[in-house]
Design an enzyme around this catalytic site. Structure first.
Site, PDB file in Angstrom:
ATOM      1  N   ASN A 101     -37.078   6.053  28.660  1.00  0.00           N
ATOM      2  CA  ASN A 101     -36.565   4.861  27.981  1.00  0.00           C
ATOM      3  C   ASN A 101     -35.136   4.520  28.387  1.00  0.00           C
ATOM      4  OD1 ASN A 101     -38.917   4.525  26.645  1.00  0.00           O
ATOM      5  ND2 ASN A 101     -38.139   5.115  24.641  1.00  0.00           N
ATOM      6  N   ALA A 102     -34.808   3.259  28.223  1.00  0.00           N
ATOM      7  CA  ALA A 102     -33.496   2.770  28.636  1.00  0.00           C
ATOM      8  C   ALA A 102     -32.500   2.891  27.524  1.00  0.00           C
ATOM      9  CB  ALA A 102     -33.601   1.316  29.019  1.00  0.00           C
ATOM     10  N   GLU A 103     -31.289   3.314  27.890  1.00  0.00           N
ATOM     11  CA  GLU A 103     -30.244   3.289  26.892  1.00  0.00           C
ATOM     12  C   GLU A 103     -28.928   3.605  27.555  1.00  0.00           C
ATOM     13  OE1 GLU A 103     -30.667   2.303  23.010  1.00  0.00           O
ATOM     14  OE2 GLU A 103     -29.192   1.799  24.500  1.00  0.00           O
ATOM     15  N   ASN A 161     -30.774   8.975  15.188  1.00  0.00           N
ATOM     16  CA  ASN A 161     -31.786   8.081  15.771  1.00  0.00           C
ATOM     17  C   ASN A 161     -33.052   8.819  16.154  1.00  0.00           C
ATOM     18  OD1 ASN A 161     -31.812   5.169  16.840  1.00  0.00           O
ATOM     19  ND2 ASN A 161     -32.686   6.337  18.540  1.00  0.00           N
ATOM     20  N   GLU A 162     -34.181   8.307  15.765  1.00  0.00           N
ATOM     21  CA  GLU A 162     -35.498   8.746  16.238  1.00  0.00           C
ATOM     22  C   GLU A 162     -35.536  10.252  16.487  1.00  0.00           C
ATOM     23  OE1 GLU A 162     -36.780   6.339  19.540  1.00  0.00           O
ATOM     24  OE2 GLU A 162     -37.374   4.744  18.201  1.00  0.00           O
ATOM     25  N   TYR A 216     -42.562  -0.257  19.705  1.00  0.00           N
ATOM     26  CA  TYR A 216     -42.476  -1.021  20.952  1.00  0.00           C
ATOM     27  C   TYR A 216     -43.900  -1.179  21.488  1.00  0.00           C
ATOM     28  CZ  TYR A 216     -37.479  -0.299  20.684  1.00  0.00           C
ATOM     29  OH  TYR A 216     -36.173  -0.322  20.272  1.00  0.00           O
ATOM     30  N   GLU A 252     -36.311  -0.908  14.329  1.00  0.00           N
ATOM     31  CA  GLU A 252     -36.404  -1.432  15.703  1.00  0.00           C
ATOM     32  C   GLU A 252     -37.821  -1.907  15.913  1.00  0.00           C
ATOM     33  OE1 GLU A 252     -35.306   1.377  18.776  1.00  0.00           O
ATOM     34  OE2 GLU A 252     -33.663   2.155  17.562  1.00  0.00           O
ATOM     35  N   TYR A 320     -32.440  -7.269  28.867  1.00  0.00           N
ATOM     36  CA  TYR A 320     -33.557  -6.834  28.023  1.00  0.00           C
ATOM     37  C   TYR A 320     -34.627  -7.909  27.850  1.00  0.00           C
ATOM     38  CZ  TYR A 320     -35.098  -3.018  24.985  1.00  0.00           C
ATOM     39  OH  TYR A 320     -35.755  -1.939  24.461  1.00  0.00           O
TER      40      TYR A 320
HETATM   41  C1  GAL Z   1     -36.068   3.289  21.117  1.00  0.00           C
HETATM   42  C2  GAL Z   1     -34.652   3.768  20.864  1.00  0.00           C
HETATM   43  C3  GAL Z   1     -33.647   2.742  21.344  1.00  0.00           C
HETATM   44  C4  GAL Z   1     -33.976   2.260  22.729  1.00  0.00           C
HETATM   45  C5  GAL Z   1     -35.404   1.801  22.792  1.00  0.00           C
HETATM   46  C6  GAL Z   1     -35.824   1.366  24.154  1.00  0.00           C
HETATM   47  O1  GAL Z   1     -36.970   4.315  20.983  1.00  0.00           O
HETATM   48  O2  GAL Z   1     -34.416   4.064  19.520  1.00  0.00           O
HETATM   49  O3  GAL Z   1     -32.372   3.301  21.305  1.00  0.00           O
HETATM   50  O4  GAL Z   1     -33.785   3.283  23.623  1.00  0.00           O
HETATM   51  O5  GAL Z   1     -36.252   2.831  22.420  1.00  0.00           O
HETATM   52  O6  GAL Z   1     -35.003   0.434  24.670  1.00  0.00           O
END
Ligand code: GAL
Length: 972
Positions: A101-103, A161-162, A216, A252, A320
């Site tokens: 995943n992107a961050e 977070n998560e 997502y 999210e 994004y």
């Molecule tokens: C989620 C995470 C975010 C971001 C997203 C993907 O799982 O909490 O910080 O990474 O995925 O863009």
């Protein structure tokens, strides 16, 4: 946290919110722009990650200056009427194991902590607890006075977070963080975002006040945007099962997607398509159907992962494919968001609903099994909300059907006059029953509601629908009609039914139609394109929360036409509108009857009679002529200087750090060598370019060196023996396939390159960011960036020296641009990237001339250019590379000293680098510096242009630049 605030959060009107990372827009005076745009879409919340690594660059140092500040965010949010859910971490995210995943680098953990903490990160390890204290205390100090109970915008704080609660070390870490908040003056609820339906932190150690679920559903591969996953259908039952006493919260929900390195990366246009208006329609309304009442879209505005912000898998743009683009432009996704946002804002009866059932439970039914309905009802008002979608949620069919609904006037099958409700492929709709606008009642409507409420004492309903479909509404029309404005369209008919009137809109109704205009009511209908040109700005009240809809103001006006309406105020008989124009537009205003004059950005508007007898106006708005004159110059006058003296015979590295550690807290140990640890972070050099110099004394037997170099995905490292180029090791990426974080190469020495006596291997190495953590191993952020293996074919190395940015993470010089801006190239160490550095003695060389072939190398190119963009104009500028991908160079783009992007020309995909006003001085001289690193033996020639991507008459006032100039102090 007190119960009072827990219940207050539950009774807030449905919060629809979006994610915005202020650190990805490092110009605080532009933050109001994003927040005003969110507000204009009807949102009332913003979710904000803060970045420990930027705020807490070294142990004990907490810095909320410049773009790291929180107070300007809090002030701007309050001025815009936006609530904040703050998500300070200390970690941003965990990677779900199946995804990359992107961050951001290390997931936001301070780089110093990835080296200095021996215990496992994100656990109850004592030294990790000690590491996050200063940062969390800093967050508390900044935030406590800005909580809602103190008149501020902050309504909740996310703990981390998560994560997962199953390991006691993780759960206790959560509890420790919560204890720190609870022992402070923080009183707002503490929240958590579960990455899946894992029931983490609902009960037990570390449980939070408000649990939420992240989702997502489309995933992160944008290359086939037409390939959809089905909607998730168990959200409601999951919520009922796990936390029915809490508001159903999605911290999210997918608002776009990140994109990865590599020539086959699909790019953000396709991410915007994958998560486009039809996705928003189907998936977001499915959340409504699950009874979600707090939803935040990730990302709403992505921005830029400038400097060393990105983690290794993503490039500089964090656009994004979000509703607001990286340049801050509004997209078609923004239009759909606005239609949904203003509807939600207009529908207090929706804030409290029970899910009665759906097509499968028999609580409601459609005449066509291809259409699926979920029935929600307000228990107090009995207002019915029927959320409609295709039964097969990815279906692109045109599905027509009738719907059985329950109303106070009996159960009916609707529509009655027109033939059917239509789902035109991937779309979702609501049918409403017993729905209020002001004190008026809608019996039912298959037309969609944009705005419902009152304006100037009249009840106003603004409906919309696709012009290729038919729609109808049954409502009680009241008052004495003024026929002068009423529609003459033969496609709109009126039929009496059950003491109400059915207004039917046959397919083909276009534009804005006045359906009913009386002294008590105004009913408007627009086709689904025309409606997107409308805005419903909040006219602020005077109380502390006067800018907040429902709490401080229930006053609005309807404004059609402009690109954006930011703000509306009424004083006496004058309505003052502030907003942005991109072209000449017809203006439509619906205001209280007391309004007689209108101003647009301070200038009075010539009004003619409008769509309603009272308070309705039309006019034409045109951008001022200055907009047409905005132009950007060509980048010329480049000066050049070599930036790799390290390979020269006389280079002296005696001031460099000796890399002589033999232990490390980084759990990924060297592969080969002699026990020395060559990980940059262990010497203070965690990010961007790091140089290594390994000395050895020739015995005549040295003919090659083996090096394993770790820089993260898409990195590179070029290697020299003395001044002889040996080759470049490439990390690679092809859209998440074949990820290579590190290399293991043998470099042969060319004949004659080894000198008698001291010889030096010089390595120029890029770092693409530290890994994020994952739930199984939170220590992966301790990434072994550097040299994981070094071996001569014969004999051994003497001293190893290392150099990154001047001062490393404890003593870095540029406190404004922060710890993630600079790297260790010679030119960066000298400050050549900063405005004001004197390049007059340098050679003239066009950037397009680039670097010659035969050997790799690094050169700095610097030039200046002037802009003269008048205030009151918002211009979207970018630095764009025009040559195709494939050249073997990497390039670091500095604009007024800020490293706004990494161009990796052999891999891509990024060629366009948006840069905002604030970083750019719109009324003066700007400096652009590029560090160009040619990685092979072919000549490289970047073709860089400054491009005007868009210009608006408007924007936010008072955009400030904060671009400290070069000084010699500390530059070594
Ligand atoms: C989620 C995470 C975010 C971001 C997203 C993907 O799982 O909490 O910080 O990474 O995925 O863009």
């Amino acid at each position: 946290m007190t119960l009072q605030y827990r219940s207050q959060l539950r009774s807030f009107y449905l919060t629809s919110s979006g994610e915005f990372h202020t650190f990805r827009l490092p110009v605080p005076s532009l933050w109001p722009d994003i927040l005003e745009k969110m507000k204009a879409a009807g949102l009332n919340g913003v979710s904000v990650y803060t970045h420990m690594g930027l705020i807490n660059p070294s142990r004990g140092v907490v810095d909320f200056d410049s773009f790291r500040a929180l107070q300007p965010l809090y002030d701007a949010a309050k001025a815009a009427g936006i609530w904040i859910v703050l998500r300070p971490g200390p970690l941003l995210r965990r990677v779900a194991i199946q995804y990359i995943n992107a961050e951001t680098t290390a997931g936001g953990i301070s780089h110093w902590a990835t080296s200095e903490v021996a215990g496992v990160l994100r656990t109850n390890a004592t030294d990790w607890r000690a590491a996050w204290q200063a940062y969390v205390q800093g967050i508390i100090e900044q935030t406590a006075p800005n909580q809602i109970n103190n008149g501020g915008p902050v309504i909740a704080i996310q703990v981390d977070n998560e994560y997962s609660q199953s390991l006691i070390t993780h759960a206790e870490y959560f509890q420790e963080l919560e204890d720190v908040y609870h022992n402070s003056t923080i009183t707002v609820p503490l929240t958590y975002n579960d990455p899946g339906e894992g029931r983490n932190f609902i009960n037990g150690t570390g449980a939070v006040d408000l649990y939420g679920l992240d989702a997502y559903p489309q995933g992160f591969d944008c290359s086939h945007p037409e390939n959809w996953n089905p909607v998730t259908t168990n959200y409601f039952s999951y919520h009922e099962d796990v936390n029915p006493s809490q508001a159903w919260y999605f911290p999210e929900f997918q608002g776009g997607s990140f994109d990865a390195w590599g020539p086959t990366a699909p790019g953000y246009a396709l991410c915007a398509e994958l998560t486009g208006p039809n996705f928003q329609s189907v998936f977001y309304k499915q959340l409504w159907a699950s009874n979600a009442k707090l939803i935040s879209y990730y990302m709403l505005y992505g921005g830029t992962s400038w400097g060393a912000i990105p983690f290794q898998c993503v490039y500089s743009s964090y656009d994004y494919g979000a509703s607001i683009s990286e340049s801050r432009a509004l997209t078609t996704k923004f239009d759909e968001l606005k239609l949904q946002g203003i509807f939600l804002r207009s529908s207090p009866e929706f804030y409290k609903t029970n899910v009665i059932g759906n097509s499968s439970t028999g609580a409601t039914s459609t005449s066509n099994p291809a259409a699926f309905a979920t029935f929600l009802q307000n228990p107090d008002t009995k207002t019915g909300f029927y959320v409609l979608r295709q039964t097969s949620s990815t279906s692109t069919a045109i599905t027509t059907f009738k719907l059985n609904i329950t109303t106070s006037l009996g159960n009916v099958q609707v529509p009655i006059v027109v033939s059917a409700i239509t789902l035109g492929g991937r779309e979702s709709k609501l049918v409403l029953a017993d729905y209020s606008f002001g004190s008026s009642k809608v019996g039912y409507t298959t037309a969609q509601v944009f705005y419902a409420g009152t304006i100037g004492g009249r009840d106003i309903l603004f409906l919309y629908g696709n012009s290729t479909q038919a729609h109808e509404i049954r409502l009680a029309l009241t008052g004495t009609p003024n026929k002068a404005h009423q529609t003459q369209s033969p496609l709109i008919t009126f039929t009496a039914s059950a003491n109400q009137t059915i207004v039917a809109f046959q397919a083909g109704v276009k534009g804005l139609q006045t359906v009913w205009d009386s002294n008590t009511q105004l009913v408007l209908f627009a086709d689904s394109v025309t409606v997107t040109t409308f805005w419903a700005p909040v006219v602020p009240g005077t109380s502390t929360f006067g800018n907040y809809w429902a709490l401080g103001s229930n006053t609005t006006v309807l404004v059609g036409g402009p690109y954006l309406v930011r703000n509306a105020t009424i004083s006496g008989s004058q309505l003052a509108l502030l907003g942005d124009l991109n072209t000449t537009v017809p203006l439509t205003v619906v205001a209280p009857s007391t309004v007689k004059t209108v101003t647009w950005n301070g200038a009075s508007v010539q009004l003619t009679a409008g769509v309603t007898a009272t308070g309705g106006f039309t006019a034409t708005l045109a951008p001022r002529t200055a907009v047409k004159t905005v132009a950007v110059p060509k980048l010329t006058g480049w000066k050049f200087k070599d930036s790799l003296p390290e390979i020269g015979a006389t280079f002296d590295d005696s001031t460099w750090t000796v890399a002589n550690h033999t232990t490390t807290n980084i759990p990924f140990k060297p592969y080969y060598g002699d026990g020395r640890i060559l990980y940059g972070c262990d010497y203070g050099f965690c990010e961007n370019i790091v140089l290594w110099r390994g000395h050895f004394t020739s015995t005549g037997a040295q003919t090659s060196v083996n090096l394993s170099i770790n820089g993260g995905e898409a990195f590179a490292a070029s290697v020299w023996l003395n001044n002889a180029f040996l080759g470049t090791s490439f990390g690679n990426s092809t859209n998440n396939q074949n990820i290579l974080e590190e290399t293991d190469d043998k470099f042969a020495f060319p004949a004659g390159a080894v000198h008698p006596g001291d010889n030096v291997i010089t390595i120029v190495q890029d770092n693409m960011g530290l890994n994020e953590t994952n739930g199984n191993n939170p220590d992966t952020s301790k990434s072994p960036r550097g040299v994981r293996g070094f071996k001569l074919n014969s004999g051994s190395f003497g001293a190893w020296k290392v150099q990154g940015k001047v001062g490393g993470y404890t003593g870095f010089l540029d406190k404004t641009r922060g710890v993630l801006n600079e790297g260790g190239l010679f030119g960066e160490r000298k400050g050549w990237h900063l405005p004001g550095f004197d390049t007059s003695s340098w050679a003239s060389r066009d950037l397009a001339t680039g670097l010659p072939g035969d050997s790799a190398g690094v050169g700095f190119f610097v030039t200046t250019f002037s802009l003269n963009i008048p205030s009151g104009i918002d211009a979207f500028l970018s630095f764009t590379f025009e040559e195709p991908l494939g050249q073997d160079y990497r390039l670091y783009l500095f604009v007024n000293g800020w490293m706004m992007g990494k161009r990796v020309a052999n891999l891509g995909p990024q060629a366009k680098f948006p840069v905002h006003q604030g970083i750019l001085n719109f009324q003066g001289v700007n400096t652009v510096a590029v560090a160009l690193w040619s990685m092979g033996r072919a000549a490289v020639s970047p073709s860089l242009q400054l491009v005007l991507d868009g210009v608006l008459d408007g924007g936010v006032p008072g955009v400030k630049t904060d671009n400290p100039q070069w000084t010699p102090v500390g530059r070594v």
